[in-house]
Design a protein around this motif. Structure first.
Motif, PDB file in Angstrom:
ATOM      1  N   ALA A  66       5.807  52.298  21.380  1.00 11.24           N
ATOM      2  CA  ALA A  66       5.791  52.107  22.877  1.00 11.24           C
ATOM      3  C   ALA A  66       4.236  52.485  23.310  1.00 11.24           C
ATOM      4  CB  ALA A  66       6.541  53.427  23.299  1.00 11.24           C
ATOM      5  N   PHE A  67       3.492  53.247  22.783  1.00 14.65           N
ATOM      6  CA  PHE A  67       2.239  53.233  23.334  1.00 14.65           C
ATOM      7  C   PHE A  67       1.514  52.062  23.509  1.00 14.65           C
ATOM      8  CE2 PHE A  67      -2.448  53.972  23.067  1.00 14.65           C
ATOM      9  CZ  PHE A  67      -2.606  54.927  24.148  1.00 14.65           C
ATOM     10  N   LEU A  68       1.236  51.306  22.464  1.00  6.80           N
ATOM     11  CA  LEU A  68       0.444  49.921  22.997  1.00  6.80           C
ATOM     12  C   LEU A  68       1.427  48.951  23.375  1.00  6.80           C
ATOM     13  CD1 LEU A  68      -1.397  49.553  19.473  1.00  6.80           C
ATOM     14  CD2 LEU A  68      -2.525  50.158  21.790  1.00  6.80           C
ATOM     15  N   TYR A  69       2.631  48.998  23.206  1.00  3.92           N
ATOM     16  CA  TYR A  69       3.675  48.072  24.033  1.00  3.92           C
ATOM     17  C   TYR A  69       3.484  48.418  25.423  1.00  3.92           C
ATOM     18  CZ  TYR A  69       8.220  46.421  25.618  1.00  3.92           C
ATOM     19  OH  TYR A  69       9.173  45.776  26.104  1.00  3.92           O
ATOM     20  N   THR A  70       3.453  49.313  25.778  1.00  4.88           N
ATOM     21  CA  THR A  70       3.454  50.043  27.147  1.00  4.88           C
ATOM     22  C   THR A  70       1.936  49.625  27.928  1.00  4.88           C
ATOM     23  OG1 THR A  70       3.327  51.955  26.876  1.00  4.88           O
ATOM     24  CG2 THR A  70       5.286  51.206  27.206  1.00  4.88           C
ATOM     25  N   VAL A  71       1.281  49.967  27.277  1.00  8.06           N
ATOM     26  CA  VAL A  71      -0.341  49.936  27.761  1.00  8.06           C
ATOM     27  C   VAL A  71      -0.713  48.333  27.973  1.00  8.06           C
ATOM     28  CG1 VAL A  71      -2.586  50.312  27.245  1.00  8.06           C
ATOM     29  CG2 VAL A  71      -0.922  52.161  27.082  1.00  8.06           C
ATOM     30  N   LEU A  72      -0.355  47.482  26.829  1.00 11.61           N
ATOM     31  CA  LEU A  72      -1.025  46.350  26.815  1.00 11.61           C
ATOM     32  C   LEU A  72      -0.036  45.546  27.706  1.00 11.61           C
ATOM     33  CD1 LEU A  72      -1.874  45.850  23.137  1.00 11.61           C
ATOM     34  CD2 LEU A  72      -3.351  45.955  24.987  1.00 11.61           C
ATOM     35  N   GLY A  73       1.121  45.774  27.915  1.00  6.89           N
ATOM     36  CA  GLY A  73       2.036  44.948  28.950  1.00  6.89           C
ATOM     37  C   GLY A  73       1.454  44.709  30.449  1.00  6.89           C
ATOM     38  N   ILE A  74       0.576  45.708  30.644  1.00  2.00           N
ATOM     39  CA  ILE A  74       0.065  45.450  32.329  1.00  2.00           C
ATOM     40  C   ILE A  74      -1.048  44.245  32.193  1.00  2.00           C
ATOM     41  CG2 ILE A  74      -1.321  46.516  33.869  1.00  2.00           C
ATOM     42  CD1 ILE A  74       0.119  49.310  33.085  1.00  2.00           C
ATOM     43  N   PRO A  75      -2.104  44.372  31.221  1.00  2.00           N
ATOM     44  CA  PRO A  75      -3.181  43.087  31.296  1.00  2.00           C
ATOM     45  C   PRO A  75      -2.330  41.867  30.948  1.00  2.00           C
ATOM     46  CG  PRO A  75      -3.674  44.764  29.503  1.00  2.00           C
ATOM     47  CD  PRO A  75      -2.654  45.402  30.410  1.00  2.00           C
ATOM     48  N   ILE A  76      -1.308  41.848  30.100  1.00  5.10           N
ATOM     49  CA  ILE A  76      -0.688  40.715  29.739  1.00  5.10           C
ATOM     50  C   ILE A  76      -0.013  40.308  30.931  1.00  5.10           C
ATOM     51  CG2 ILE A  76       1.151  39.671  28.367  1.00  5.10           C
ATOM     52  CD1 ILE A  76       0.163  41.342  25.741  1.00  5.10           C
ATOM     53  N   ALA A  77       0.722  41.147  31.667  1.00  2.31           N
ATOM     54  CA  ALA A  77       1.425  40.688  32.748  1.00  2.31           C
ATOM     55  C   ALA A  77       0.535  40.308  33.882  1.00  2.31           C
ATOM     56  CB  ALA A  77       2.116  41.972  33.386  1.00  2.31           C
ATOM     57  N   ARG A  78      -0.761  40.558  34.148  1.00  4.40           N
ATOM     58  CA  ARG A  78      -1.724  40.011  35.089  1.00  4.40           C
ATOM     59  C   ARG A  78      -2.041  38.659  34.450  1.00  4.40           C
ATOM     60  NH1 ARG A  78      -4.271  39.103  39.312  1.00  4.40           N
ATOM     61  NH2 ARG A  78      -6.586  39.173  39.305  1.00  4.40           N
ATOM     62  N   LEU A  79      -2.556  38.601  33.249  1.00  4.80           N
ATOM     63  CA  LEU A  79      -2.302  37.067  32.784  1.00  4.80           C
ATOM     64  C   LEU A  79      -1.193  36.218  33.271  1.00  4.80           C
ATOM     65  CD1 LEU A  79      -4.371  35.338  31.086  1.00  4.80           C
ATOM     66  CD2 LEU A  79      -3.029  36.105  28.964  1.00  4.80           C
ATOM     67  N   ALA A  80      -0.030  36.907  32.969  1.00  9.85           N
ATOM     68  CA  ALA A  80       1.002  35.907  33.147  1.00  9.85           C
ATOM     69  C   ALA A  80       1.181  35.444  34.667  1.00  9.85           C
ATOM     70  CB  ALA A  80       2.571  36.798  32.913  1.00  9.85           C
ATOM     71  N   ASP A  81       0.725  36.377  35.560  1.00  9.10           N
ATOM     72  CA  ASP A  81       0.735  36.126  36.796  1.00  9.10           C
ATOM     73  C   ASP A  81      -0.324  35.084  37.357  1.00  9.10           C
ATOM     74  OD1 ASP A  81       2.786  37.682  37.977  1.00  9.10           O
ATOM     75  OD2 ASP A  81       1.500  39.478  38.169  1.00  9.10           O
ATOM     76  N   ARG A  82      -1.139  34.783  36.400  1.00  9.50           N
ATOM     77  CA  ARG A  82      -2.008  33.847  36.631  1.00  9.50           C
ATOM     78  C   ARG A  82      -2.218  32.447  35.901  1.00  9.50           C
ATOM     79  NH1 ARG A  82      -6.998  36.342  39.045  1.00  9.50           N
ATOM     80  NH2 ARG A  82      -8.150  34.805  37.961  1.00  9.50           N
ATOM     81  N   SER A  83      -1.442  32.549  34.664  1.00 12.04           N
ATOM     82  CA  SER A  83      -1.560  31.430  33.819  1.00 12.04           C
ATOM     83  C   SER A  83      -0.009  31.016  33.214  1.00 12.04           C
ATOM     84  CB  SER A  83      -2.381  31.761  32.776  1.00 12.04           C
ATOM     85  OG  SER A  83      -2.009  32.703  32.030  1.00 12.04           O
ATOM     86  N   ASN A  84      -0.008  30.367  32.142  1.00 13.70           N
ATOM     87  CA  ASN A  84       1.307  29.746  31.459  1.00 13.70           C
ATOM     88  C   ASN A  84       2.119  30.741  30.928  1.00 13.70           C
ATOM     89  OD1 ASN A  84       3.222  28.298  29.681  1.00 13.70           O
ATOM     90  ND2 ASN A  84       2.437  26.427  30.716  1.00 13.70           N
TER      91      ASN A  84
END
Length: 434
Positions: A66-84
């Motif tokens: 859960a730790f890395l899954y939840t922490v990294l989800g935020i920057p990846i979501a930021r990328l998803a709001d900007r790219s493919n």
């Protein structure tokens, strides 16, 4: 942009294309949970081979993932709001499938811990981009149902993972099982890339002006209901992961059920009940919430409390057929919350904030629920065992099930505050359009 304009843009996507995309994304989510939960059905074999405690098993199925899954989800979501978003999901699927294969080569607790963290890194890129894609493909009136279909992939993964995991585990051993369930995900990533198109976003913005993490947090802080239903989701996940992750161990220790049978039985009860409950959560709330949106949050709260006496029975009976029958209904009642919660969260933010909002919601849900549930239930089991001199898993599971009282209260409070948030959102839309 008005709701009618957003609906028109969502409907511009051909019906066959969007339902095919939803199907593939749901299968990807199922693979997500096959790889995440395969360790659960293999727990008795791994515990015996590596000589692990219940606390260590809770760490492997909880906070290690859960730790890395939840922490990294935020920057990846930021990328998803900007790219493919499709490409992000395909890459993430490849990573978590590969790390599942690596789990099969672990020789001790520490190596398996690192491999599970790798699975969490990959799976961080799965749900937030998918939620955003689905919300762009379906109108507000159909969104909760579409998200419910996608979210049901979670329990489809449980069905597949438990069914195959139990059979593969006894036939080939736990190490080979990790290889067999991880490798097909790489092929699915190729299918996703070749056959699913990135949908147009329902708001005419460039990638450069996508809201930042701070913008999204500022918006969420304005919402009175969000903290309540986000924590309600966390409590739901706490109960779900904290109890279901120990069901194979519970059935071995207290009901003397062989591992292969456990896989099929939990696939039918926990997995099947979860699929039905998750779909019903979106379907029913889209209907009862049509005239009063508070029911998007009140219905999951009511069903959570209704499940508590049934769960207490499940963890304290010696009647195996009745235990499994009642567990099915516990799974149905306890899983109605996810799709309506995501749908409400997306309704209350700008379209370019949807992936980030999902990531923040999942951060809270998984850090507390997935991270804390299995670990605390496992720790309670070990503590009760050391104090009483007998196995404490049954008592720990009973305590874990009662946390659903907190979930019920949080969803009730969220529903009370939701009308003010909807009014605020509508006023912000009108101000933006003027």
């Amino acid at each position: 942009m008005s709701d009618s304009s957003k609906s028109a843009m969502a409907e511009d996507i051909s019906s066959s294309a969007k339902y095919y995309a939803l199907f593939i994304l749901t299968i990807v989510y199922a693979f997500n949970f096959v790889d995440r939960q395969i360790l659960v059905i293999l727990q008795p074999l791994i515990k015996a081979d590596l000589d692990l405690s219940d606390t260590q098993l809770g760490l492997l199925s909880g906070i290690a993932f859960a730790f890395l899954y939840t922490v990294l989800g935020i920057p990846i979501a930021r990328l998803a709001d900007r790219s493919n978003r499709r490409n992000i999901i395909a890459i993430a699927l490849t990573v978590w499938s590969g790390m599942t294969v690596v789990c099969g080569y672990a020789q001790n607790f520490f190596q398996l811990l690192l491999a599970r963290m790798g699975v969490g890194i990959g799976e961080a890129g799965g749900s937030p981009p998918a939620h955003s894609m689905i919300s762009d493909m379906f109108t507000a009136q159909k969104r909760a149902t579409a998200l419910a279909v996608y979210s049901a992939g979670l329990y489809l993964g449980v069905v597949i993972g438990f069914s195959l995991g139990g059979f593969f585990g006894e036939t080939f051993g736990w190490r080979t099982t990790f290889l067999l369930v991880g490798a097909p995900g790489i092929l699915l990533a190729v299918i996703l890339m070749l056959t699913v198109k990135e949908p147009k976003r329902t708001e005419a913005q460039t990638t450069e002006d996508a809201p930042s993490f701070g913008d999204t947090m500022k918006r969420l802080k304005q919402l009175k209901s969000f903290p309540f239903f986000a924590l309600g989701c966390a409590m739901s996940a706490f109960v779900s992961y904290g109890t279901s992750n120990f069901m194979p161990s519970y059935m071995v220790r207290y009901h003397d059920v062989p591992l292969t049978e456990i896989g099929y039985l939990l696939a039918a009860t926990g997995g099947g009940g979860g699929i039905i409950g998750t779909f019903l959560g979106g379907y029913l709330t889209d209907r009862v919430g049509k005239h009063d949106p508070r029911w998007y949050l009140w219905l999951p709260g009511i069903t959570a409390v209704a499940a508590i006496p049934l769960a207490i029975y499940v963890f304290n009976t010696d009647n195996t057929p009745m235990m499994l029958t009642v567990y099915f209904f516990v799974a149905v009642l306890g899983t109605l919350y996810l799709a309506p919660s995501i749908a409400i969260a997306h309704r209350l933010v700008d379209t370019r904030m949807r992936a980030m909002t999902s990531a923040i919601l999942f951060f809270i849900l998984n850090m507390i629920g997935l991270g804390g549930g299995p670990f605390i239930v496992g720790m309670l089991s070990d503590m009760i065992s050391s104090m009483s001199g007998s196995d404490g898993l049954r008592a720990a599971l009973t305590i874990g099930a009662c946390v659903a009282f907190i979930k019920g209260y949080l969803f009730w409070m969220a529903g009370r505050k939701l009308p003010d948030d909807i009014a605020l959102t509508e006023s912000l839309i009108r101000a933006k359009e003027s």
